[in-house]
Design a protein around this motif. Sequence first.
Motif, PDB file in Angstrom:
ATOM      1  N   PHE A 234       0.855  -1.252  -0.055  1.00 51.03           N
ATOM      2  CA  PHE A 234       0.061   0.063  -0.070  1.00 51.03           C
ATOM      3  C   PHE A 234       0.825   1.121   0.031  1.00 51.03           C
ATOM      4  O   PHE A 234       1.875   1.382   0.677  1.00 51.03           O
ATOM      5  N   LEU A 235       0.494   2.149  -0.758  1.00 55.18           N
ATOM      6  CA  LEU A 235       1.368   3.431  -0.742  1.00 55.18           C
ATOM      7  C   LEU A 235       0.551   4.309  -0.004  1.00 55.18           C
ATOM      8  O   LEU A 235      -0.650   4.721  -0.077  1.00 55.18           O
TER       9      LEU A 235
ATOM     10  N   SER B 184      -7.352   3.530   2.030  1.00 57.17           N
ATOM     11  CA  SER B 184      -6.688   3.273   0.694  1.00 57.17           C
ATOM     12  C   SER B 184      -6.778   2.014   0.178  1.00 57.17           C
ATOM     13  O   SER B 184      -7.478   1.130   0.805  1.00 57.17           O
ATOM     14  N   LEU B 185      -6.508   1.913  -1.039  1.00 60.25           N
ATOM     15  CA  LEU B 185      -6.677   0.821  -1.832  1.00 60.25           C
ATOM     16  C   LEU B 185      -5.771   0.215  -2.655  1.00 60.25           C
ATOM     17  O   LEU B 185      -4.784   1.030  -3.285  1.00 60.25           O
ATOM     18  N   TYR B 186      -5.460  -0.988  -3.007  1.00 61.01           N
ATOM     19  CA  TYR B 186      -4.590  -1.459  -3.821  1.00 61.01           C
ATOM     20  C   TYR B 186      -5.188  -2.484  -4.864  1.00 61.01           C
ATOM     21  O   TYR B 186      -6.032  -3.322  -4.275  1.00 61.01           O
ATOM     22  N   ALA B 187      -4.903  -2.376  -5.978  1.00 63.56           N
ATOM     23  CA  ALA B 187      -5.823  -3.429  -7.000  1.00 63.56           C
ATOM     24  C   ALA B 187      -4.766  -3.935  -7.766  1.00 63.56           C
ATOM     25  O   ALA B 187      -3.865  -3.149  -8.258  1.00 63.56           O
TER      26      ALA B 187
ATOM     27  N   TRP C 155      -2.987   2.070  -7.077  1.00 62.80           N
ATOM     28  CA  TRP C 155      -3.057   2.373  -5.799  1.00 62.80           C
ATOM     29  C   TRP C 155      -3.888   3.739  -5.679  1.00 62.80           C
ATOM     30  O   TRP C 155      -3.944   4.337  -6.616  1.00 62.80           O
ATOM     31  N   ALA C 156      -4.912   3.713  -4.701  1.00 62.44           N
ATOM     32  CA  ALA C 156      -5.534   4.837  -4.639  1.00 62.44           C
ATOM     33  C   ALA C 156      -5.743   5.169  -2.899  1.00 62.44           C
ATOM     34  O   ALA C 156      -5.488   4.600  -2.059  1.00 62.44           O
TER      35      ALA C 156
ATOM     36  N   THR D 211     -11.130  13.967  -2.057  1.00 65.05           N
ATOM     37  CA  THR D 211     -10.552  13.621  -3.442  1.00 65.05           C
ATOM     38  C   THR D 211      -9.770  12.438  -3.171  1.00 65.05           C
ATOM     39  O   THR D 211      -9.334  12.051  -2.287  1.00 65.05           O
ATOM     40  N   VAL D 212      -9.677  11.650  -4.524  1.00 69.08           N
ATOM     41  CA  VAL D 212      -9.222  10.425  -4.569  1.00 69.08           C
ATOM     42  C   VAL D 212      -7.991  10.461  -5.375  1.00 69.08           C
ATOM     43  O   VAL D 212      -8.160  11.165  -6.457  1.00 69.08           O
ATOM     44  N   ILE D 213      -6.715   9.986  -4.845  1.00 70.35           N
ATOM     45  CA  ILE D 213      -5.632  10.089  -5.567  1.00 70.35           C
ATOM     46  C   ILE D 213      -5.277   8.712  -6.031  1.00 70.35           C
ATOM     47  O   ILE D 213      -5.192   7.819  -5.546  1.00 70.35           O
ATOM     48  N   VAL D 214      -5.272   8.710  -7.370  1.00 69.23           N
ATOM     49  CA  VAL D 214      -5.005   7.205  -8.016  1.00 69.23           C
ATOM     50  C   VAL D 214      -3.631   7.308  -8.805  1.00 69.23           C
ATOM     51  O   VAL D 214      -3.420   8.052  -9.442  1.00 69.23           O
ATOM     52  N   GLY D 215      -3.020   6.230  -8.756  1.00 69.26           N
ATOM     53  CA  GLY D 215      -1.786   5.876  -9.315  1.00 69.26           C
ATOM     54  C   GLY D 215      -1.699   4.391  -9.796  1.00 69.26           C
ATOM     55  O   GLY D 215      -2.140   3.716  -9.497  1.00 69.26           O
TER      56      GLY D 215
END
Lengths: 323, 556
Positions: free
Chosen positions: B203-204, B252-255, B507-508, B514-518
């Motif tokens: 996770f970032l 946060s999210l990891y996909a 990663w989000a 705001t959602v930051i997505v990368g």
Amino acid sequence: MIFSTLEHILTHISFSVVSIVITIHFLTLFLLVDEVVGLYDSSEKGMIVTFFCITGLLVTRWIYSGHFPLSDLYESLIFLSWGFSLIHMVYYFKKRKNDLSAITAPSVIFTQGFATSGLLTKMHQSAILAPALQSQWLMMHVSMMVLGYAALLCGSLLSVALLVITFRKAIKIIGKNNNLLNQSFSFGEIQYMNERSNVLLNTYFLSSKNFYRYQLTQQLDRWSYRIISLGFIFLTIGILSGAVWANEAWGSYWNWDPKETWAFITWTVFAIYLHTRTNKNLEGVNSALVASMGFLIIWICYFGVNLLGIGLHSYGSFTLTSN
Amino acid sequence: METLLNPSKTPKLFASKTHLFKSSLLHSIFNPQPHTLFNRRPLSVTITCKVKTSQGPKNDGKNISKKILLSDSAPELSNGEVKGKPTNGVGAWGLVTKLPKRVLAVLSNLPLAIGEMFTVAGLMVLGTAIDQGEAPEFYFQQYPEENPVLGFFTWRWVLTLGLDHMFSSPIFLGTLVLLATSLMACTYTTQIPLVKVARRWSFLQSADAIRKQEFSEALPRASVKDLGVVLMGAGYEVIFSSSCYVFLKGPSLYAFKGLAGRFAPIGVHLAMLLIMAGGTLSATGSFRGSVTVPQGLNFVMGDVLGPTGFLSTPTEAFNTEVHVNRFYMDYYDSGEVSQFHTDLSLFDLNGKEVTRKTLSVNDPLRYGGITIYQTDWSFSALQILKDDEGPFNLAMAPLKVNGDKKLYGTFLPVGDTDSPNVKGISMLARDLQSIVLYDQQGKFAGMRRPNSKLPIEIDGTKIIIVDAIGSSGLDLKTDPGVPTVYAGFGALMLTTCISYLSHAQIWALQDGTTVIVGGKTNRAKAEFPDEMNCLLDRVPEIVESCITKQPDSIGG
């Protein structure tokens, strides 16, 4: 009789349409027309028409001769040009842009032109199959090989384009066709200018021209990698199905026949290409060099071996007769 | 520890502090909650924190300060990452770890492997350029010492290096062996650790780290949970986590998707090793032979088959006797040969017929591990009646002609057979269908088909062609390596297809509203931005100030 006239008609239509498409592209290059949208649409429709014409041609030949249209050099060349137009269609439907048409359209026209030219008129009639070719494996092996060649040729041409762009300054000094190169690549840059303007917010660049050229080479690099990977899969399946067929027909799955050996050499060179891309240092220009070598090797494998006319693959051989 | 937040509740500052303390354990077990997400395997995952470095057993001593770097290229062997360490579950590799680590490091060097592949390709090119398997005199002629090709290449090069039998020469086989060892070394040292790294979930936790990815976007007025749902719909595996940040950041999210594409290259290498092993077995342990049998005769398999290597051992089936019952050909209307067939019976030692089959090209006979292929045909004899006497069998001889068309001929002497200038009737045939006859002066006399039984009168002699007896060209083979090689082929085809898949990671982070997505991907770099934009367009935009989802506005 009706089938052969239908074949003639379809051949002529597809050839002329592709020539028109290429003429349109050259016009947009040299005249640098800003409103290219209308012409884009018509050139896209032209490519779609070509695709259906060549498909119709192959289906007609199939029905007429009773066997899958891949038994000699003429038919495999038509199949190759079909492969190119298929790649173009798939790319167009995924991305809604015909960036690849600079590569695929001339390829279609050259392969078709060579096939229908006077050099191979003896083979235009549908021929009967030799006993060794009467097998279900014919469809899988040869079609996979030719589709693999089409994809690999397309990808290696993209790499050649990348090399030309990267070394354009060096070429300018040596070469004489400055204007041609300048304009053909500013065409590509205009395309990218329209679509990548939002990236300006996030990246550094020294000058607009360098930036767009970098973007262009990066896109070429990535698409070349993707297309070559796909072509590599087809080539692998083609070689292995050929080996299994050889075991059924000739008694041994690998005979070091010239055609087999050269197909293996092609496979090895593109495996080297895929491996150079795993290392960040070798990516970019080095891998493009390997892919360009691959371009030459595919032509030797496909054509050069047939010119010799020896070995177990002599079905595709031909002698150049001038009429 | 409750690690899955329901994002509709506003996380409280105090609650996150407690979470911070608890998460300093750096281990969390995920409990799949039925209402949030789909998580197949409850793994223990290390969560990185800004406060403490992670020390789980899977990290092998790496110190991670900000995030776990999933590198695209092979981990460099020089900086002390995982190399040559004995792994738990793979016992067979334990033998390999006894080798000196330096040899392993040298062998798994990528430029060396590329060089080896180039060498193999170059040797194969040489093998096609130089004619293989000819007598030494041929090479004396082609590459003479007085006039060397390219200035230095003479027959001495060819014969000492074994280039006349390139594909079984020590230089070629040695390069292949070297390539095989490189394959094994590379798979062990580089690819297996790479897969372990890729399988780890990470996770970032900082927005900066996410923005630094190849592709990054910020979605104002969105929620991470919606993004997760959209990603799941697109085939990604999504894992949520709580933040362990000091400052309130939110979930946060990891996909990820396409993890099989990371495993597949290992499969490709293993399949190639399998094919090489099978090929070696074929080369050293098979039997081959070919025979031309006239119709009506028979042969014993063991007489025809000869060994190819030192591992070849004959089997019981070699005593089988093969009898050619009938050989016949099919023709097209144009007269070309369409197919040739042989009707074979196999008899065992006791004379009992064990099997009977009609062979043709592309349709071999398999018995007892031996395969019989129809590869060729020949004309054995012509049976004629001369002046109603006979029948005489005239042996047909092959005549030399350009191209691969066959021509056979025989000669029936007429008159005084002892004189040196004996004249006669010549009969020529291209196939078993029609015989062309010429008279004593060599002039064309007529054509007859064997089944028509029509007589022909030539120079006073009445000839009736009774039958054309063909002989069948058969190739026999037994090959123990074929099942291995076929298994390798199938594995190679499958794994090559799978390795086309691209491993995409996203990663989000929820930063206020705001959602930051990368995200990044290893292969499909050209298509990834477009695919991501399509997915992000589908994330609904939240219009009202509270975080509950508003389904009526879809952004983009």
